[in-house]
Write a protein that holds these residues in place. Structure first.
Motif, short mmCIF file in Angstrom:
data_model
loop_
_atom_site.label_atom_id
_atom_site.label_comp_id
_atom_site.label_asym_id
_atom_site.label_seq_id
_atom_site.Cartn_x
_atom_site.Cartn_y
_atom_site.Cartn_z
N ILE A 1 -4.99 1.04 -5.50
CA ILE A 1 -5.19 1.54 -4.14
C ILE A 1 -6.49 0.99 -3.57
O ILE A 1 -6.54 0.56 -2.41
CB ILE A 1 -5.11 3.08 -4.12
CG1 ILE A 1 -3.64 3.49 -4.34
CG2 ILE A 1 -5.65 3.64 -2.80
CD1 ILE A 1 -3.41 4.95 -4.59
N ASP A 2 -7.54 0.95 -4.38
CA ASP A 2 -8.79 0.32 -3.93
C ASP A 2 -8.57 -1.15 -3.61
O ASP A 2 -9.10 -1.67 -2.62
CB ASP A 2 -9.88 0.45 -5.01
CG ASP A 2 -10.41 1.86 -5.15
OD1 ASP A 2 -10.18 2.69 -4.26
OD2 ASP A 2 -11.07 2.13 -6.19
N GLN B 1 -5.84 -2.51 -2.58
CA GLN B 1 -5.07 -2.63 -1.34
C GLN B 1 -5.95 -2.48 -0.10
O GLN B 1 -5.71 -3.13 0.91
CB GLN B 1 -3.93 -1.61 -1.31
CG GLN B 1 -2.74 -2.01 -2.17
CD GLN B 1 -2.28 -3.42 -1.89
OE1 GLN B 1 -2.35 -4.28 -2.77
NE2 GLN B 1 -1.82 -3.69 -0.68
N MET C 1 1.35 7.04 -6.53
CA MET C 1 0.26 7.97 -6.76
C MET C 1 0.73 9.40 -6.55
O MET C 1 0.39 10.30 -7.33
CB MET C 1 -0.92 7.66 -5.83
CG MET C 1 -2.11 8.59 -6.01
SD MET C 1 -2.88 8.48 -7.64
CE MET C 1 -4.06 7.18 -7.32
N ASN D 1 -5.46 4.24 -8.97
CA ASN D 1 -6.70 4.23 -8.17
C ASN D 1 -7.22 2.81 -8.02
O ASN D 1 -7.67 2.42 -6.94
CB ASN D 1 -7.78 5.12 -8.80
CG ASN D 1 -7.64 6.56 -8.41
OD1 ASN D 1 -7.21 6.89 -7.31
ND2 ASN D 1 -8.00 7.45 -9.32
N THR E 1 0.83 -1.20 0.00
CA THR E 1 0.00 0.00 0.00
C THR E 1 0.87 1.26 0.00
O THR E 1 0.61 2.20 -0.78
CB THR E 1 -0.95 0.00 1.22
OG1 THR E 1 -1.81 -1.14 1.13
CG2 THR E 1 -1.78 1.28 1.27
N PHE F 1 2.24 1.85 -3.50
CA PHE F 1 1.26 2.41 -4.43
C PHE F 1 0.95 3.87 -4.08
O PHE F 1 0.77 4.70 -4.98
CB PHE F 1 -0.01 1.56 -4.48
CG PHE F 1 0.13 0.38 -5.40
CD1 PHE F 1 0.25 0.55 -6.77
CD2 PHE F 1 0.15 -0.90 -4.89
CE1 PHE F 1 0.40 -0.53 -7.62
CE2 PHE F 1 0.29 -2.00 -5.73
CZ PHE F 1 0.41 -1.81 -7.11
N ASN F 2 0.88 4.18 -2.81
CA ASN F 2 0.64 5.57 -2.42
C ASN F 2 1.78 6.47 -2.90
O ASN F 2 1.54 7.59 -3.37
CB ASN F 2 0.48 5.69 -0.91
CG ASN F 2 -0.84 5.14 -0.42
OD1 ASN F 2 -1.80 5.00 -1.18
ND2 ASN F 2 -0.90 4.81 0.86
#
Length: 167
Positions: free
Chosen positions: A124-125, A127, A105, A121, A98, A101-102
């Motif tokens: 992230i969803d 995760q 982003m 997105n 997570t 990915f953040n």
């Protein structure tokens, strides 16, 4: 796509493959312990991670970037003490994913790469779901302890793989 962002995504491809190997080793541990339901769960987790890697590979290829599959660090193997430890390590690992990915982003926003923002997105969803699944598993293991492990193993054995990367 900017090379900096493509390189981060390529790095994540390799991390997803590494993650898949972690879960495959966990599946082996579960199988050796006679926990076939948890083995099934972890095998599906392995498949999901590989499908995530492939989704990222497709994105890179679609954007003119040739992915590079590299060596990754050796996965932890199968030296666990119990299924609770497996679930706790899995949750910690997913929290690292997570964070990765953040970070991607944040970079995509800095670079104004809206197509990549859209892709990220989805991850992230995903995760949020991944972490919630392992948190629920930990909670259930703590509730049933050893007396109900057999029933919980049966529940996790009913999981099926659905490739949602094509959505």
């Amino acid at each position: 796509m900017k090379k900096e962002l493509a390189d981060l995504i390529n790095n994540q491809v390799n991390f997803e493959i590494y993650s898949a190997h972690i879960y495959l080793n966990m599946a082996c541990y579960c199988g050796a312990e006679g926990l076939e339901g948890f083995r099934n769960w972890m095998n599906i987790q392995y498949q999901e991670e590989m499908s995530h890697a492939n989704k990222l590979i497709d994105y890179l290829l679609d954007n003119g970037y040739t992915p590079k599959i590299t060596n990754w660090e050796e996965s932890p193997g199968t030296d666990y003490t119990n299924i609770l430890e497996v679930a706790q390590i899995s949750l910690m690992h997913e929290k690292v994913v997570t964070e990765r990915f953040n970070y991607m982003m944040t970079k995509a926003h800095e670079l104004g790469d809206y197509a990549t923002i859209n892709l990220l997105n989805w991850f992230i969803d995903e995760q949020v779901e991944e972490e919630a699944s392992f948190e629920a598993m930990i909670q259930k293991i703590n509730m049933v302890k050893d007396a109900g492990l057999y029933l919980l193993d049966q529940e996790y054995g009913a999981r099926t793989f659905v490739d949602n990367t094509k959505e």
